[in-house]
Design a protein around this motif. Structure first.
Motif, PDB file in Angstrom:
ATOM      1  N   ASN A 176       7.842   3.314  -0.987  1.00 52.52           N
ATOM      2  CA  ASN A 176       7.204   3.354  -2.303  1.00 52.52           C
ATOM      3  C   ASN A 176       7.575   2.117  -3.114  1.00 52.52           C
ATOM      4  N   ILE A 177       8.854   1.768  -3.093  1.00 53.41           N
ATOM      5  CA  ILE A 177       9.311   0.599  -3.845  1.00 53.41           C
ATOM      6  C   ILE A 177       8.712  -0.678  -3.254  1.00 53.41           C
ATOM      7  N   TYR A 178       8.600  -0.700  -1.927  1.00 56.32           N
ATOM      8  CA  TYR A 178       8.004  -1.875  -1.271  1.00 56.32           C
ATOM      9  C   TYR A 178       6.571  -2.101  -1.738  1.00 56.32           C
ATOM     10  N   SER A 179       5.824  -1.004  -1.865  1.00 55.15           N
ATOM     11  CA  SER A 179       4.439  -1.144  -2.312  1.00 55.15           C
ATOM     12  C   SER A 179       4.366  -1.682  -3.729  1.00 55.15           C
ATOM     13  N   ASP A 186       5.554  -4.564 -12.513  1.00 57.14           N
ATOM     14  CA  ASP A 186       6.689  -4.594 -13.433  1.00 57.14           C
ATOM     15  C   ASP A 186       7.539  -3.329 -13.334  1.00 57.14           C
ATOM     16  N   LEU A 187       7.040  -2.340 -12.620  1.00 59.02           N
ATOM     17  CA  LEU A 187       7.763  -1.070 -12.477  1.00 59.02           C
ATOM     18  C   LEU A 187       8.767  -1.100 -11.326  1.00 59.02           C
ATOM     19  N   ILE A 224      10.437  12.942  -8.684  1.00 56.24           N
ATOM     20  CA  ILE A 224       9.070  13.001  -9.226  1.00 56.24           C
ATOM     21  C   ILE A 224       8.808  11.791 -10.123  1.00 56.24           C
ATOM     22  N   ALA A 225       9.781  11.451 -10.969  1.00 56.43           N
ATOM     23  CA  ALA A 225       9.621  10.299 -11.858  1.00 56.43           C
ATOM     24  C   ALA A 225       9.467   9.013 -11.048  1.00 56.43           C
ATOM     25  N   LEU A 226      10.215   8.912  -9.945  1.00 52.71           N
ATOM     26  CA  LEU A 226      10.110   7.734  -9.093  1.00 52.71           C
ATOM     27  C   LEU A 226       8.743   7.648  -8.438  1.00 52.71           C
ATOM     28  N   ARG A 230       4.236   4.985  -8.965  1.00 50.52           N
ATOM     29  CA  ARG A 230       3.247   4.403  -8.061  1.00 50.52           C
ATOM     30  C   ARG A 230       1.811   4.689  -8.496  1.00 50.52           C
ATOM     31  N   TYR A 231       1.647   5.709  -9.325  1.00 57.93           N
ATOM     32  CA  TYR A 231       0.285   6.159  -9.636  1.00 57.93           C
ATOM     33  C   TYR A 231      -0.029   5.904 -11.114  1.00 57.93           C
TER      34      TYR A 231
END
Length: 347
Positions: A176-179, A186-187, A224-226, A230-231
Motif C-alpha cells: 500500500n505504501i509503495y503504491s 503527499d500521504l 483502517i486509517a492506513l 490509498r482511497y
C-alpha cells in the motif's frame, strides 16, 4: 540392557511402601490394638525385603522378558526364582529379624512349609497392590506426557501460523505504501508513520498469548486509517463496536485478518461504490465480529476462495477455542465474514 537405578522410580516404590504400611497399621489397630505396634514393626521389617523384590520384578525382570522372543525361553526360570524368593525368602527374612530382635514372633508355625505358605499368601497381595498402583501411576504419567506433547505441538503450530500471518499482513501494508510512493503522494510520509505504530504494536505488545480487546480495537483503527490513505472519498468505511468490558483478554491480531481481507480482496477489486462495514460485539464472553465489504463476482467463480489469511485464521481458531464459528458468504456485490467466539472456551 541398562541396569541403572531410576531415582524417580525408587521414590515411587517407597511411597507405595509407606501407603502399604499405613493401611496395614490401621487394619492391625482395628483388629487387635494390643499387638498393633508389634505387628506394624514386623510388617515394616518384612516390607524392607519385599519392596526390593517388587522393584526388581517390575523394573528389571518383567521389562527384560517383555516382547523379546529369545528371552521368553528364560522367562519361566526367572519367574520361578522370584516365586521362591517371595515364598522362602520372605520366611527366611522373618527368621533373620527374629535373630536380630527386630521381629516379634506373634504367631508360631508347626512347620516351615506352613510359615512359607502363610507369608507367601500375604506377599502375593502385596505384589498385586504394587503392580496395580504402578500401572495406574504409569498410565496417568503417560497421559500427562501425551497431553504436554500435544500442547507443545499446538503452540508450535500456532506460532508458525502467526509467523506466516504477521509478515503477510506486513507485506500487504508495504505494498500500500509503495503504491503511494510510486504516485508521489503527499500521504506517503503519514502512511509510514502509521505503519511504524502498527509495527511497534506487533513487536512489543502482540508477542504474548493475550491482549486487551481495547488494544485489538486500536490496531484495527490504525490499520483502517492506513488503508483509507490509498482511497479518495468514494470509499465508505463504517467501524463500530459494542464491548461491555474493554479489558477482556483476546489473542493478539486475531481479528485483523478479516479486516485486511476486506480491503485487499474486496475494496481494492471493487469498481463501483466500494465500502467496508465492520461491527464488533462482545457481551457475556460472546464475541461477534461482522465484516462486510464490496466485492466483484466473476462468472467463472462458483465458490468462495479463501486466501492464506483466512485459512490461517481458521486453523488458529481451531487451536485456540473449542466453541467458535467462522462463516464467509459471497453475494453478487457483497462479501460477508461472520466470526463468533465463546471466549470462555479458550483451550
Amino acid at each position: 540392557m541398562s541396569i541403572g537405578i531410576n531415582k524417580e522410580r525408587v521414590k515411587l516404590y517407597l511411597y507405595l511402601a509407606g501407603i502399604s504400611l499405613l493401611l496395614s497399621a490401621l487394619i492391625d489397630f482395628a483388629s487387635d490394638p494390643e499387638t498393633a505396634l508389634k505387628s506394624s514393626v514386623n510388617y515394616t521389617w518384612l516390607m524392607l525385603y519385599v519392596v526390593v523384590l517388587h522393584f526388581i520384578l517390575f523394573e528389571y525382570t518383567l521389562p527384560f522378558i517383555q516382547f523379546k522372543w529369545k528371552r521368553l525361553l528364560v522367562a519361566p526360570i526367572l519367574i520361578f526364582v522370584h516365586l521362591m524368593l517371595y515364598a522362602f525368602g520372605t520366611f527366611a527374612w522373618r527368621y533373620i529379624g527374629i535373630q536380630l530382635y527386630v521381629y516379634s514372633p506373634l504367631k508360631e508355625y508347626a512347620s516351615i512349609i506352613e510359615g512359607v505358605r502363610d507369608h507367601f499368601g500375604n506377599t502375593i497381595g502385596s505384589v498385586l497392590f504394587f503392580g496395580i498402583s504402578r500401572h495406574i501411576y504409569d498410565y496417568r504419567k503417560l497421559r500427562k506426557t501425551a497431553q504436554q506433547l500435544r500442547i507443545e505441538k499446538q503452540e508450535a503450530e500456532l506460532n508458525y501460523l502467526k509467523s506466516q500471518t504477521n509478515p503477510h499482513f506486513l507485506f500487504n501494508t508495504l505494498n500500500n505504501i509503495y503504491s503511494l510512493a510510486r504516485d508521489k503522494s503527499d500521504l506517503a510520509p503519514e502512511s509510514i508513520l502509521r505503519l511504524s505504530k502498527i509495527l511497534r504494536f506487533m513487536l512489543y505488545e502482540a508477542g504474548g498469548a493475550f491482549i486487551a480487546i481495547e488494544q485489538e480495537l486500536k490496531i484495527i483503527t490504525d490499520y483502517i486509517a492506513l488503508e483509507q490513505l490509498r482511497y479518495d472519498d468514494s470509499l465508505h468505511v463504517n467501524f463500530n463496536y459494542d464491548v461491555e468490558d474493554m479489558k477482556q483478554a483476546l489473542p493478539p491480531l486475531l481479528l485483523i485478518p478479516l479486516v485486511e481481507n476486506a480491503f485487499k480482496h474486496g475494496v481494492s477489486e471493487s469498481r463501483h461504490q466500494p465500502f467496508v462495514d465492520i461491527h464488533l460485539s462482545v457481551n457475556k464472553r460472546q464475541l461477534t465480529f461482522l465484516v462486510k465489504n464490496s466485492a466483484e463476482v466473476f462468472p467463472e467463480e462458483g465458490r468462495v476462495k479463501e486466501n492464506i489469511g483466512l485459512a490461517n485464521l481458521r486453523r488458529q481458531l481451531a487451536l485456540l477455542f473449542a466453541d467458535y464459528q467462522l462463516l464467509v458468504q459471497q453475494d453478487e456485490h457483497v462479501f460477508t465474514a461472520t466470526l463468533k467466539i465463546n471466549l470462555a472456551s479458550h483451550v
